[in-house]
Design a protein around this motif. Structure first.
Motif, short mmCIF file in Angstrom:
data_model
loop_
_atom_site.label_atom_id
_atom_site.label_comp_id
_atom_site.label_asym_id
_atom_site.label_seq_id
_atom_site.Cartn_x
_atom_site.Cartn_y
_atom_site.Cartn_z
N ALA A 236 0.82 -1.29 0.06
CA ALA A 236 0.02 -0.06 -0.14
C ALA A 236 0.86 1.18 0.05
O ALA A 236 1.72 1.39 0.81
N LEU A 237 0.50 2.35 -0.87
CA LEU A 237 1.42 3.52 -1.06
C LEU A 237 0.96 4.15 0.29
O LEU A 237 2.04 4.76 0.89
N GLU A 238 -0.13 4.08 0.86
CA GLU A 238 -0.28 4.65 2.31
C GLU A 238 0.82 4.24 3.46
O GLU A 238 1.05 5.10 4.12
N LEU A 239 1.06 2.99 3.20
CA LEU A 239 2.05 2.41 4.19
C LEU A 239 3.54 3.21 4.09
O LEU A 239 4.13 3.49 5.01
N LEU A 240 3.98 3.31 2.61
CA LEU A 240 5.14 3.72 2.49
C LEU A 240 5.24 5.38 2.87
O LEU A 240 6.13 5.69 3.22
N ALA A 241 4.14 5.98 2.38
CA ALA A 241 3.97 7.16 2.65
C ALA A 241 4.04 7.57 4.27
O ALA A 241 4.52 8.51 4.74
N GLY A 242 3.38 6.82 5.02
CA GLY A 242 3.51 6.90 6.39
C GLY A 242 4.82 6.83 7.18
O GLY A 242 5.14 7.49 7.86
N LEU A 243 5.68 5.81 6.45
CA LEU A 243 6.92 5.79 6.99
C LEU A 243 7.87 7.02 6.48
O LEU A 243 8.61 7.55 7.36
N ALA A 244 7.64 7.53 5.41
CA ALA A 244 8.23 8.82 4.91
C ALA A 244 7.82 9.93 5.90
O ALA A 244 8.66 10.67 6.32
N HIS A 245 6.44 10.14 6.19
CA HIS A 245 6.25 11.22 6.85
C HIS A 245 6.82 11.18 8.20
O HIS A 245 7.09 12.24 8.92
N ALA A 246 6.85 10.14 8.69
CA ALA A 246 7.39 9.97 10.25
C ALA A 246 8.76 10.30 10.40
O ALA A 246 9.30 10.85 11.25
N GLU A 247 9.37 10.26 8.96
CA GLU A 247 11.01 10.57 9.05
C GLU A 247 11.29 11.94 8.48
O GLU A 247 12.37 12.23 7.99
N GLY A 248 10.38 12.57 7.72
CA GLY A 248 10.61 13.47 6.99
C GLY A 248 11.39 13.38 5.68
O GLY A 248 12.34 14.15 5.34
N ALA A 249 10.89 12.23 5.12
CA ALA A 249 11.58 11.74 4.05
C ALA A 249 10.57 11.67 2.61
O ALA A 249 9.47 11.95 3.14
N THR A 250 10.84 10.94 1.72
CA THR A 250 10.02 10.73 0.56
C THR A 250 9.71 9.34 0.50
O THR A 250 10.58 8.57 1.06
N VAL A 251 8.87 8.95 -0.39
CA VAL A 251 8.43 7.52 -0.59
C VAL A 251 9.42 6.79 -1.32
O VAL A 251 9.86 5.80 -1.05
N ASN A 252 10.15 7.69 -2.36
CA ASN A 252 11.36 7.20 -3.03
C ASN A 252 12.48 6.78 -2.07
O ASN A 252 13.14 5.66 -2.30
N ASP A 253 12.80 7.51 -1.02
CA ASP A 253 13.85 7.50 -0.11
C ASP A 253 13.23 6.23 0.67
O ASP A 253 14.40 5.38 0.92
N VAL A 254 12.03 6.07 1.18
CA VAL A 254 11.91 4.90 1.91
C VAL A 254 12.11 3.57 1.03
O VAL A 254 12.75 2.54 1.39
N CYS A 255 11.78 3.59 -0.25
CA CYS A 255 11.88 2.45 -1.04
C CYS A 255 13.23 2.16 -1.44
O CYS A 255 13.82 0.99 -1.11
N LEU A 256 14.11 3.04 -1.46
CA LEU A 256 15.55 2.79 -1.59
C LEU A 256 16.29 2.17 -0.32
O LEU A 256 16.97 1.66 -0.40
N ALA A 257 15.94 2.88 0.72
CA ALA A 257 16.28 2.59 1.85
C ALA A 257 16.10 0.84 2.24
O ALA A 257 16.71 -0.13 2.85
#
Length: 457
Positions: A236-257
């Motif tokens: 779910a994009l919502e899941l990745l966006a939530g992780l990104a928002h929690a750390e002040g990052a982007t969804v792309n950053d989360v996926c790469l990490a």
């Protein structure tokens, strides 16, 4: 009948870098909820691809190794049936058979005696169909070929074209604002600072690229000819966006990490040797704006930049490092430098172009792409599309390619791997799944704000 079309040196370069161990074909896969009619698919391809882009009726003709001048020549024997092929999947193991077939197609050179593209309609993928599209990199880069694939799709009944992928901008250029100084002095002042930052980042990034050498891993070495392919369940994009928002990052950053953590897991399973702390990928960067809908022009109008992903350490630390590295690249002119290098190589004789191309390809384990797809469900020839993945090809001795594809509120991560060096790409998918579950579990255990959703099983 199509007229002969001049081929740019940059497009011709991809013909010259092609080899049996790394076929330079862009491969995309989509699957549907109901069967796709073969004749309806043929009509779509004839109307929206072949009629609009005459190069799809042409075959490449090379000027020779020492004179890198090539042309797209009309194929007098062009036959759509040669390019649109119907196959069947065994229903008892349709998903596994589809992934095996995609691996086979990634391993198979395209026929350069005819226009180098094929579309395979595979019936029996659950209740629906799967479609595999292959095209040579010389026809167009992955960004434009993906846009062309999306141009075959239509909105669901009752929806409009706003569901298509949005337009994308080319590379940001602070010089444009700087030149506007007489009319917008404050904007020009900020742009001046941006120019300085971009210049410094370009120096740092260029020196890193020239000096970088990937550490030896369990996957290091010349690839074989057999490739594998696999992809994750939808996230779910919502899941990745939530992780990104929690750390002040982007969804792309989360996926790469997450991808870096997955590679660490997969490497630990593949070898007893220590996992390297960093591993570099080549990442394509689009340099020209793209309108919403089909691309106006094909060809190659992109640059490859080196992105070094951290593999070890806690997820938060890796995410922060990824964010910093990507931000520096975003405010750098490295893509313009590497694009210039690609254009230069396209004008040089084969021995020089292939040697330099292989040298830079060897700095990365493979190619990594991030593809934003339609935001809502679409249809192909009247059948609803339920999933999409697609890969850029590897070159030189690279052994894997990865894609991050968003579609209709979900993200899938796909891997293409060299069977000799890496093995079954399913291992990489399993490692990504385990990494995602572990990271989300850590956030929820630490009572991270409720905006981090619960992952689907």
């Amino acid at each position: 009948m199509a007229r002969d079309i001049p081929m740019s040196g940059e497009d011709g370069l991809w013909l010259r870098l092609d080899r049996s161990t790394n076929v330079l074909g862009v491969v995309s896969v989509l699957w549907t909820a109901t069967p796709v009619d073969l004749e309806a698919l043929r009509r779509l391809l004839a109307e929206r691809v072949v009629a609009r882009y005459p190069v799809f009726r042409c075959r490449p003709v090379s000027g020779g190794a020492w004179f890198p001048v090539a042309t797209w020549e009309d194929d007098p024997a062009f036959d759509l049936d040669r390019h649109v092929l119907a196959e069947s999947l065994p229903r008892e193991r349709a998903e596994a058979a589809l992934q095996e077939r995609v691996g086979e197609l990634r391993s198979t050179p395209l026929d350069l005696a005819h226009p180098p593209w094929t579309v395979h309609l595979l019936q029996g993928h659950g209740p629906g169909s799967a479609v595999v599209v292959r095209s040579h990199h010389a026809l167009a880069d992955g960004v434009r070929m993906t846009r062309l694939l999306f141009a075959l799709l239509d909105p669901l009944p009752g929806q409009d074209d706003a569901t298509r992928p949005v337009a994308t901008h080319g590379m940001a250029d602070p010089l444009t604002d700087l030149l506007a100084a007489p009319r917008h002095p404050l904007r020009a002042l900020a742009a001046g600072a941006g120019v300085v930052t971009s210049g410094l980042n370009t120096v740092v990034d260029s020196l890193q690229m020239l000096g970088w050498a990937n550490p030896r891993t369990a996957w290091t070495g010349p690839p074989g000819t057999r490739k594998t392919a696999a992809w994750s369940d939808p996230v779910a994009l919502e899941l990745l966006a939530g992780l990104a928002h929690a750390e002040g990052a982007t969804v792309n950053d989360v996926c790469l990490a997450l991808l870096g953590g997955a590679l660490a897991r997969a490497h630990a399973d593949a070898a007893r040797a220590p996992t390297p702390s960093d591993l570099a990928w080549m990442v394509p960067v689009n340099l020209e704006p793209l309108e919403a809908g089909p691309p106006e022009r094909l060809g190659n109008r992109f640059a490859l930049v080196l992105v070094v992903l951290p593999l070890r350490g806690p997820f938060r630390a890796r995410l922060a490092e990824v964010h910093a590295r990507v931000e520096r690249l975003r405010h750098s002119w490295e893509p313009l430098l590497t694009r210039g290098l690609q254009q230069l190589l396209g004008r040089l004789p084969d021995p020089v172009a292939t040697t330099v191309g292989d040298y830079f390809a060897g700095k990365a384990v493979g190619v990594l792409t991030n593809v934003p797809g339609p935001r809502r469900p679409m249809t192909l020839a009247g059948a609803e599309v339920t999933g999409i993945v697609g890969w850029a090809p590897c070159s030189g001795d690279q052994v894997m390619t990865a894609c991050i594809v968003s579609y209709a509120g979900h993200v899938r991560v796909g891997f293409g791997a060299d069977d000799h060096r890496v093995g079954d790409a399913q291992r990489l998918v399993a490692a990504f799944r385990d990494e995602l579950r572990a990271v989300v579990g850590q956030y929820r255990a630490a009572a991270t704000p409720d905006r981090v959703p619960t992952p689907r099983p």
